[in-house]
Motif scaffolding. Structure first.
Motif: not given
Lengths: 155, 155
Positions: A83, A86-87, A116-120, B36, B45, B56, B119, B124-129
């Motif tokens: 995390e 991703t931050d 923003p959105v982060v994809v991992s 997540d 997205l 988002s 994507v 995969h996982t998504i994190s909305h920041k």
């Protein structure tokens, strides 16, 4: 989309990584993206909306590169995308887009940024679904590659 | 973020999939997303920017579900996530967000939409920041799960 529009994003990423992590990313040649060739392990995405345009930006990192950026910033190196990473990618995405927004605003291009959105996920690909041209900018470093992709369409 | 704000997104996805593919997604209980936990194989997205808010949205599908949606729409079933599928996910993302935007506009919530980004990448996982609360809405079907995640913050 011309060089005047591409350079602010390119310069912003190089500056942000240099300032945060004292690392020099080497920009490759910006190109029109025709296929989904940029693969990476973690990506920050952000939407942009202006009075005359809308679009999207993504910044994709290979895992070893973003882990080294974190290492240089904090002295610690997580073993995988967590995390904290991703931050960090979310923050980089905000800073690069905000930096480019300021440079472009001086030239009369205006847009507001979404969050923003982060994809991992290992080896994911990004497809920008916009009617506009898609620009891919590769960046290299001994620890791995990064890619910015931007596209805008007129509204 | 209240039910008044969540329902338009939930209703829009159920309607879009029912109309396009005559398939009934069963909505589960919307919940605050603390981790997540929504994993999937393809995600759409989109960024949203309003005069008082930005945020988002993501819609994530497990591969077997989106392949079945394509099957029901076109009679053909690709064997994997290809460009037709990512185009479809981009369109669904636009339609769901646009549908919710219209319903919310009637209630005085206004935002403009950026362009969607899709994507693809297994698990995969998504994190909305965003600083705002993150809402996760699960949807189930015999072919697999889908998840909407939304978040907004005040500006």
């Amino acid at each position: 989309m011309n060089v005047e529009f591409i350079n602010p994003f390119l310069v912003s990423l190089v500056n942000v990584i240099s300032t945060m992590a004292t690392m020099d990313l080497k920009p490759g040649k910006p190109q029109l993206k025709n296929h989904d060739i940029a693969k990476g392990d973690v990506s920050g995405l952000i939407g942009m909306v202006g009075p005359k345009t809308k679009g999207s930006l993504s910044i994709t990192f290979e895992a070893p590169l973003i882990l080294e950026i974190m290492h240089k910033m904090l002295g610690e190196k997580p073993s995988s995308i967590n995390e904290e990473i991703t931050d960090l990618v979310g923050e980089i995405t905000n800073m690069v887009t905000g930096g480019a927004k300021n440079l472009l605003s001086d030239k009369g291009y205006d847009f507001d940024m979404a969050t923003p959105v982060v994809v991992s996920g290992k080896n994911h690909t990004i497809s920008h679904k916009s009617k506009g041209k898609k620009i891919l900018m590769p960046f290299s470093h001994e620890h791995g590659m990064a890619f910015i992709e931007i596209c805008f369409e007129d509204i």
